[in-house]
Design a protein around this motif. Sequence first.
Motif, PDB file in Angstrom:
ATOM      1  N   ASP A 198       0.843  -1.210   0.000  1.00 36.36           N
ATOM      2  CA  ASP A 198       0.000   0.000   0.000  1.00 36.36           C
ATOM      3  C   ASP A 198       0.871   1.250   0.000  1.00 36.36           C
ATOM      4  N   ASP A 199       1.884   1.227   0.851  1.00 30.98           N
ATOM      5  CA  ASP A 199       2.761   2.402   0.945  1.00 30.98           C
ATOM      6  C   ASP A 199       3.577   2.593  -0.330  1.00 30.98           C
ATOM      7  N   LEU A 200       4.046   1.481  -0.898  1.00 29.81           N
ATOM      8  CA  LEU A 200       4.824   1.602  -2.137  1.00 29.81           C
ATOM      9  C   LEU A 200       3.987   2.242  -3.241  1.00 29.81           C
ATOM     10  N   VAL A 201       2.736   1.822  -3.334  1.00 25.74           N
ATOM     11  CA  VAL A 201       1.858   2.383  -4.366  1.00 25.74           C
ATOM     12  C   VAL A 201       1.708   3.895  -4.165  1.00 25.74           C
ATOM     13  N   ALA A 202       1.502   4.303  -2.917  1.00 25.74           N
ATOM     14  CA  ALA A 202       1.355   5.742  -2.630  1.00 25.74           C
ATOM     15  C   ALA A 202       2.648   6.483  -2.975  1.00 25.74           C
ATOM     16  N   ILE A 203       3.765   5.856  -2.700  1.00 26.81           N
ATOM     17  CA  ILE A 203       5.067   6.489  -2.974  1.00 26.81           C
ATOM     18  C   ILE A 203       5.234   6.717  -4.474  1.00 26.81           C
ATOM     19  N   LEU A 204       4.989   5.680  -5.250  1.00 24.16           N
ATOM     20  CA  LEU A 204       5.178   5.817  -6.704  1.00 24.16           C
ATOM     21  C   LEU A 204       4.127   6.761  -7.305  1.00 24.16           C
ATOM     22  N   ALA A 205       2.917   6.725  -6.744  1.00 21.40           N
ATOM     23  CA  ALA A 205       1.852   7.611  -7.263  1.00 21.40           C
ATOM     24  C   ALA A 205       2.118   9.078  -6.928  1.00 21.40           C
ATOM     25  N   SER A 206       2.983   9.319  -5.966  1.00 17.55           N
ATOM     26  CA  SER A 206       3.268  10.711  -5.581  1.00 17.55           C
ATOM     27  C   SER A 206       3.858  11.507  -6.754  1.00 17.55           C
ATOM     28  N   ALA A 207       4.394  10.774  -7.734  1.00 25.06           N
ATOM     29  CA  ALA A 207       4.986  11.457  -8.897  1.00 25.06           C
ATOM     30  C   ALA A 207       3.931  12.138  -9.760  1.00 25.06           C
ATOM     31  N   LYS A 208       2.652  11.916  -9.446  1.00 25.23           N
ATOM     32  CA  LYS A 208       1.595  12.629 -10.187  1.00 25.23           C
ATOM     33  C   LYS A 208       1.570  14.101  -9.794  1.00 25.23           C
ATOM     34  N   ASN A 209       2.154  14.406  -8.632  1.00 28.38           N
ATOM     35  CA  ASN A 209       2.218  15.813  -8.201  1.00 28.38           C
ATOM     36  C   ASN A 209       3.164  16.602  -9.093  1.00 28.38           C
ATOM     37  N   LYS A 210       2.953  17.895  -9.133  1.00 23.65           N
ATOM     38  CA  LYS A 210       3.874  18.785  -9.840  1.00 23.65           C
ATOM     39  C   LYS A 210       4.378  19.857  -8.878  1.00 23.65           C
ATOM     40  N   PRO A 211       5.644  19.925  -8.607  1.00 20.13           N
ATOM     41  CA  PRO A 211       6.664  19.011  -9.126  1.00 20.13           C
ATOM     42  C   PRO A 211       6.551  17.643  -8.489  1.00 20.13           C
ATOM     43  N   SER A 212       7.095  16.663  -9.182  1.00 16.99           N
ATOM     44  CA  SER A 212       7.125  15.325  -8.591  1.00 16.99           C
ATOM     45  C   SER A 212       8.126  15.311  -7.440  1.00 16.99           C
ATOM     46  N   PRO A 213       7.730  14.737  -6.300  1.00 16.50           N
ATOM     47  CA  PRO A 213       8.673  14.696  -5.168  1.00 16.50           C
ATOM     48  C   PRO A 213       9.713  13.595  -5.317  1.00 16.50           C
ATOM     49  N   ILE A 214       9.522  12.732  -6.309  1.00 15.98           N
ATOM     50  CA  ILE A 214      10.463  11.603  -6.472  1.00 15.98           C
ATOM     51  C   ILE A 214      10.896  11.497  -7.922  1.00 15.98           C
ATOM     52  N   ASP A 215      12.022  10.841  -8.125  1.00 12.82           N
ATOM     53  CA  ASP A 215      12.355  10.361  -9.462  1.00 12.82           C
ATOM     54  C   ASP A 215      12.005   8.873  -9.456  1.00 12.82           C
ATOM     55  N   ALA A 216      11.033   8.516 -10.270  1.00 12.33           N
ATOM     56  CA  ALA A 216      10.474   7.167 -10.196  1.00 12.33           C
ATOM     57  C   ALA A 216      11.297   6.131 -10.960  1.00 12.33           C
ATOM     58  N   TYR A 217      12.460   6.511 -11.401  1.00 12.47           N
ATOM     59  CA  TYR A 217      13.342   5.560 -12.095  1.00 12.47           C
ATOM     60  C   TYR A 217      14.668   5.482 -11.339  1.00 12.47           C
ATOM     61  N   PHE A 218      15.405   6.581 -11.362  1.00 10.49           N
ATOM     62  CA  PHE A 218      16.706   6.574 -10.692  1.00 10.49           C
ATOM     63  C   PHE A 218      16.536   6.508  -9.169  1.00 10.49           C
ATOM     64  N   GLY A 219      15.579   7.237  -8.663  1.00 11.03           N
ATOM     65  CA  GLY A 219      15.257   7.117  -7.244  1.00 11.03           C
ATOM     66  C   GLY A 219      14.432   5.859  -7.017  1.00 11.03           C
ATOM     67  N   GLY A 220      13.598   5.563  -8.001  1.00  5.53           N
ATOM     68  CA  GLY A 220      12.674   4.429  -7.888  1.00  5.53           C
ATOM     69  C   GLY A 220      13.393   3.108  -7.645  1.00  5.53           C
ATOM     70  N   VAL A 221      14.566   2.940  -8.267  1.00  3.71           N
ATOM     71  CA  VAL A 221      15.253   1.653  -8.083  1.00  3.71           C
ATOM     72  C   VAL A 221      15.683   1.463  -6.625  1.00  3.71           C
ATOM     73  N   TYR A 222      15.889   2.562  -5.919  1.00  5.29           N
ATOM     74  CA  TYR A 222      16.174   2.429  -4.477  1.00  5.29           C
ATOM     75  C   TYR A 222      14.883   2.109  -3.723  1.00  5.29           C
ATOM     76  N   TYR A 223      13.804   2.778  -4.126  1.00  9.17           N
ATOM     77  CA  TYR A 223      12.536   2.586  -3.403  1.00  9.17           C
ATOM     78  C   TYR A 223      12.035   1.142  -3.482  1.00  9.17           C
ATOM     79  N   ILE A 224      12.317   0.501  -4.624  1.00  9.31           N
ATOM     80  CA  ILE A 224      11.812  -0.880  -4.754  1.00  9.31           C
ATOM     81  C   ILE A 224      12.744  -1.891  -4.092  1.00  9.31           C
TER      82      ILE A 224
END
Lengths: 425, 386
Positions: A198-224
Amino acid sequence: MEVRKEKSMTLQKDMFANHFKRLSRAGEEGRKVVYTFVPGNLNELIRSFDMLPVHPEINALQSAMRKKSANYIREAEKHGHSEDVCTYVKCDVGMMKTGNIGPTGEKLPDPDLLLLSYTGCFTFMKWFEILRQEYNNPPTVMLQVPYQSDGKITPEMTNYVADQLRDVVVPAMEKVSGTEFDAEKLRTFLASSARAEDDLVAILASAKNKPSPIDAYFGGVYYIGPIFTAFRGFDSCEEYYRVLRAEIEERVNNGQGPITPEGQMSEEKYRLVVEGPPNWTSFREFWKMFYDESAVIVASSYTKVGGIYDNGFRHDPARPFESLADYCLGCYTNLNLPSRIDLLEKYIKDYDADGFLINSIKSCNSFSAGQLLILRELEDRTGKAGGFIESDLVDPRYFSPANIKNRLESYFQMIDAKRRTVRNA
Amino acid sequence: MSVKQIIKKCEQLYNDIDLFYVQEWKEKHKSRAIGFMPVYVPRELIHAAGMLPVGIMGAGDLLEIIKGDAYFQSYICHIPRSTIELGISNRLDCLDGMLFPAICDVIRNLSGMFKLMFKDMYVKYIDFPQNFLKTLGGNFYQHELRTMSDDFSQINNVDVNRDDLNRSIKLYNENRAVIKELYDLRSQNPHLVPGSELYLLMRASNVLEITEYTALLREYISETVCEKRPQRDNIRVVVTGVFCEQPPLALIRALENSGCFIVDDDWMLGARFILGDVALSNDPINALADAYLNHTVCTASKYDQDGNKGAFLIEQVKKAKAEGVIFAAPSFCDPALLERPMQQKALNRENIPYTSFKYSENTGQFQVIKEQTGTFADSIKLWGDS
């Protein structure tokens, strides 16, 4: 830019360090070790037998980030492995041939069980056949995960995987571990997994914000990292995602962008969706090419290789084997090409991306074959600019920074041109 | 027909990338045709539904790739690009469906590309069992087979019953028996069955209707034993790794000209995939599944459940009294190239010599390969055991 070390980063670092320490002591402590793969990993099941997992792809990418993969690959090629094939495999074989020293500098134990979760990648099968021969036939168990060739999971697929789990995988684990299967323990782990998911989904979905608070690829590989590997199902994993989510929500509230190795990004000029794994040998240099241009990856397919959760799937303690089966069946590279395109199209739209980029990996046919058609289809469907670059997972010979940088610069110009066209229309 | 005429006919079929034979067959039989990629598909199901199974092995060196290259990166093997080229140049229009067997990630993803690019075509990816227990992989595969059989019935508007399936199974059993006879003859008298002729005969299995094909093979066998051909001082080799993207015909000739009798191989493996007969029974689907689980060749796309890598190849070598192995693999072929070091390790243990090279289906230069295999042949003649 100021470099910040978030609490979640420290937590993750400690989790991995402790895991590798435990692995290095597995022999003396009598813990059994299971080699398995990230996509379709059965962490909850493995851990319910109190065994420790080793993920050869993770070792390979860690070796690449520590600039060790080139030598390992050369070592494997010296032993007859072709220059044409997957460099993860060669890196792993080379590492094994040179003493099997893991990413933390400690020796990795030999496998007590090879758990071949054959999910979304043909090479996995050959990889473990190779390891099986190299380690002189340790117990090996195959879990075949059918391909979603028609874009759906049928009851027959789920049953086939669940039945293999019950009838083949669990008995093999009982035999190797000397422990009886504990259904309640598995359920407890699965319930924990679902909470972290549940938390992971919310984390990755946070990139819908502008600006995105995360990089869902370069940062994303750490998050997963924790949830795709040895920690899913554990309290530490839940805690990591709780903390990370809170940190990200704070960034959203403050209107902040992603954290990069050089600190927080101050501007978000391009929002991109990326298809394909990253290059690991020059990971930071690669990332820098993006944040230097104020480009943020808002969604990526690579962060779905170890499981897709944003479509609603969760591990389910009420149907343990079936939900493990559906998890395996649902991993990104187990989707057929039309489904992959649909998913990427959805990401481009949902995350309001300016374009999409394919990092085509020489080593990885599972990802790469068909990507040029993906590019065309997405351009047709979304009207967004598509970019195409080529590199490799862990072979530094195939990372050409000047080439990639040139292509990216042209690509960003293309996005600018598209924007101008839209504005002038 | 004489041997020359038979081979000429096979060569015409080999060169028929426009599938004129298929078009004529469809017209004549007012029926349909289903294409399939390497390695193996249960052609009995297609035949039982009254349709023609058509093997599509790419386009070899017969077609200039104009658009196909735009769909694949340089590091992907050649067969998918020539197959796409065949599709977009309308050469596959006469096919009513295409089957993509689970062999590697490239062919797997190609199935998705066909779904997107050829929307009117029936496209089926066949997931073969990698678990060989009857109650697990067997049940799963039976479901796959029944689904396919139902699909074929629907495509050709026919009802396929048990007798239809058994009739087809019988015809394919007969065919495999004749192929085995041909391979045995070649192994015993390789000068009577040159590799290039055997290859063309095997390629004919891609299109010829099964009874016509079996008859053709029988005719060849009876004719070729009467041929007067020179004995040569060649070494005996097994060629392996060529189960998917096929070697150009000229490459096979080059291997022979370099001093090698090819006494066993794995090209066109689908026609020899099942070892022995599929049982004729009340449940033919179960019989086909059982044959796949228990009586098939070992090849790179199939999981080696026994952990005895290389045993099948060594058995091939011993049975064919081969003196060495030639590993020929298409460039960027994951299954063949990942398999190779494991098999080589097994051959090392048995002191069986080998040599290796890569090719592509449209390779046009063979001098280097010829020199390599010629040297290999010379070294065996000079220093081998025999």
